[in-house]
Enzyme design. Structure first.
Site, PDB file in Angstrom:
ATOM      1  N   LYS A  38     -21.719   2.790  74.256  1.00 31.11           N
ATOM      2  CA  LYS A  38     -20.354   2.446  73.860  1.00 31.11           C
ATOM      3  C   LYS A  38     -20.386   1.152  73.067  1.00 31.11           C
ATOM      4  O   LYS A  38     -20.854   0.129  73.547  1.00 31.11           O
ATOM      5  CB  LYS A  38     -19.455   2.274  75.084  1.00 31.11           C
ATOM      6  CG  LYS A  38     -18.005   1.963  74.695  1.00 31.11           C
ATOM      7  CD  LYS A  38     -17.076   2.079  75.886  1.00 31.11           C
ATOM      8  CE  LYS A  38     -16.958   0.799  76.672  1.00 31.11           C
ATOM      9  NZ  LYS A  38     -16.219  -0.265  75.967  1.00 31.11           N
ATOM     10  N   ASP A  65     -15.450   2.554  70.644  1.00 32.74           N
ATOM     11  CA  ASP A  65     -14.236   2.295  71.436  1.00 32.74           C
ATOM     12  C   ASP A  65     -13.346   1.292  70.704  1.00 32.74           C
ATOM     13  O   ASP A  65     -13.279   0.130  71.078  1.00 32.74           O
ATOM     14  CB  ASP A  65     -14.669   1.766  72.813  1.00 32.74           C
ATOM     15  CG  ASP A  65     -13.504   1.631  73.774  1.00 32.74           C
ATOM     16  OD1 ASP A  65     -12.445   2.242  73.529  1.00 32.74           O
ATOM     17  OD2 ASP A  65     -13.656   0.913  74.780  1.00 32.74           O
ATOM     18  N   LYS A  67      -9.969   1.829  70.071  1.00 36.18           N
ATOM     19  CA  LYS A  67      -8.577   1.917  70.545  1.00 36.18           C
ATOM     20  C   LYS A  67      -7.597   1.770  69.380  1.00 36.18           C
ATOM     21  O   LYS A  67      -6.742   0.877  69.352  1.00 36.18           O
ATOM     22  CB  LYS A  67      -8.308   0.870  71.627  1.00 36.18           C
ATOM     23  CG  LYS A  67      -9.189   1.035  72.863  1.00 36.18           C
ATOM     24  CD  LYS A  67      -8.781   0.077  73.964  1.00 36.18           C
ATOM     25  CE  LYS A  67      -9.544   0.313  75.255  1.00 36.18           C
ATOM     26  NZ  LYS A  67     -10.979  -0.007  75.174  1.00 36.18           N
ATOM     27  N   ASP A  70      -1.856   2.500  64.981  1.00 34.50           N
ATOM     28  CA  ASP A  70      -1.198   2.054  63.740  1.00 34.50           C
ATOM     29  C   ASP A  70      -0.399   3.252  63.223  1.00 34.50           C
ATOM     30  O   ASP A  70      -0.264   4.267  63.922  1.00 34.50           O
ATOM     31  CB  ASP A  70      -2.276   1.587  62.730  1.00 34.50           C
ATOM     32  CG  ASP A  70      -1.756   0.505  61.784  1.00 34.50           C
ATOM     33  OD1 ASP A  70      -0.636   0.680  61.247  1.00 34.50           O
ATOM     34  OD2 ASP A  70      -2.456  -0.487  61.576  1.00 34.50           O
ATOM     35  N   THR A 128      -5.825  -0.299  81.986  1.00 36.80           N
ATOM     36  CA  THR A 128      -5.899  -0.603  83.416  1.00 36.80           C
ATOM     37  C   THR A 128      -5.566  -2.066  83.696  1.00 36.80           C
ATOM     38  O   THR A 128      -5.380  -2.452  84.846  1.00 36.80           O
ATOM     39  CB  THR A 128      -7.296  -0.275  83.982  1.00 36.80           C
ATOM     40  OG1 THR A 128      -8.275  -0.808  83.100  1.00 36.80           O
ATOM     41  CG2 THR A 128      -7.490   1.207  84.124  1.00 36.80           C
ATOM     42  N   ARG A 220     -22.267  -3.555  83.141  1.00 37.05           N
ATOM     43  CA  ARG A 220     -23.113  -4.580  83.743  1.00 37.05           C
ATOM     44  C   ARG A 220     -24.126  -4.067  84.755  1.00 37.05           C
ATOM     45  O   ARG A 220     -25.188  -4.662  84.910  1.00 37.05           O
ATOM     46  CB  ARG A 220     -22.219  -5.666  84.357  1.00 37.05           C
ATOM     47  CG  ARG A 220     -21.568  -6.519  83.271  1.00 37.05           C
ATOM     48  CD  ARG A 220     -20.369  -7.256  83.770  1.00 37.05           C
ATOM     49  NE  ARG A 220     -19.235  -6.357  84.004  1.00 37.05           N
ATOM     50  CZ  ARG A 220     -18.031  -6.766  84.365  1.00 37.05           C
ATOM     51  NH1 ARG A 220     -17.800  -8.044  84.551  1.00 37.05           N
ATOM     52  NH2 ARG A 220     -17.054  -5.891  84.540  1.00 37.05           N
TER      53      ARG A 220
END
Ligand code: C5P
Length: 244
Positions: A38, A65, A67, A70, A128, A220
């Site tokens: 990603k 990614d 997002k 527009d 989230t 991580r």
């Protein structure tokens, strides 16, 4: 890999949350050639299309990614450009509305045909980082997070989007509402014994698999592991027995 979304063994996507391409490629060089990655806003803003092209050129599978959010014409153009780079997954905000979602789906469909790429679009429903209170502050009184997630996932599906990014907690409900072939990508994955860090709701890979996730985004737990390749291999191994 076929993106069937039919509840097969989920694919692990390693989040390249690095501030510079050198650190990203240091990790990439330590992991198997078929690993998915990603690339998010930070790394893309720093290293841009050359980094994505290099990953794709080396045969890696890339989840971009960005997002996108527009007007339809602008998002369609950006989505077409991402598909032309050969990324496999691209995110856009479902709250951009039906016209934006349809324009992006059409642009990606055309580019997939033109360049024989296989890019799929994923909708972002409600971030989230937003709870009921902060969502109301943004959108005004009305639906809470749970109802908004369901509504936006449905809108994405009806508008030709291939799936959504969702927490493990919402995965089963999305699959039930939108169908098993609607892709669900789940972040917030932690291995047994890991710290939750800044994630509020975490789940193990097996729990995400049981909820029906098609892809697990792991950051991580792998990127900060003393042996990232062994950690990735361990996760993949844990996901296999359920279907063998
Ligand atoms: O390090 P960790 O496994 O928490 O990284 C998770 C990755 O998934 C990060 O790139 C994060 O931005 C992303 N993500 C998330 N929660 C979301 C959406 C994306 O953690 N709701």
């Amino acid at each position: 890999m076929e993106l069937s979304g039919a509840g097969v063994i989920p694919e692990v996507i390693v989040a390249l949350d690095f501030a510079d391409p050198e650190s990203a490629f240091e990790l990439v060089d330590r992991l198997p050639g078929d690993t998915w990655y990603k690339v998010g806003l930070e790394l893309f803003t720093r290293a841009g299309p050359p980094l994505v092209r290099r990953l794709v050129g080396e045969g890696r599978q890339v989840f971009l990614d960005l997002k996108l959010h527009d007007i339809p014409n602008t998002v369609a153009g950006a989505a077409r450009a991402a598909a032309a780079m050969g990324v496999r997954l691209l995110t856009l905000h479902a709250s951009g509305g039906e016209a934006m979602l349809r324009a992006a789906a059409q642009a990606v469909g055309e580019e997939n045909e033109r360049s024989r790429s296989d890019t799929r679009l994923l909708g972002i429903t409600v971030l989230t980082s937003l709870d009921d209170e902060s969502l109301t502050a943004v959108m005004g009184a009305g639906a809470g997070v749970e109802e908004s997630v369901g509504r936006l996932a449905g809108l994405a599906r009806e508008s030709g989007i291939d799936g959504v990014v969702s927490s493990v907690a919402e995965c089963r409900a999305v699959k039930l509402a939108c169908g098993s072939s609607f892709l669900v990508v789940t972040p917030g994955i932690r291995l047994a014994g890991d710290e939750a860090q800044d994630q509020k709701r975490v789940a193990t890979p097996r729990v995400a698999q049981a909820a029906g996730a098609d892809f697990l985004v792991v950051g991580r737990s792998i990127t900060r592991s003393p042996d990232p390749a062994a950690t990735l291999a361990g996760i993949r191994a844990a996901l296999r027995p359920a279907y063998e």
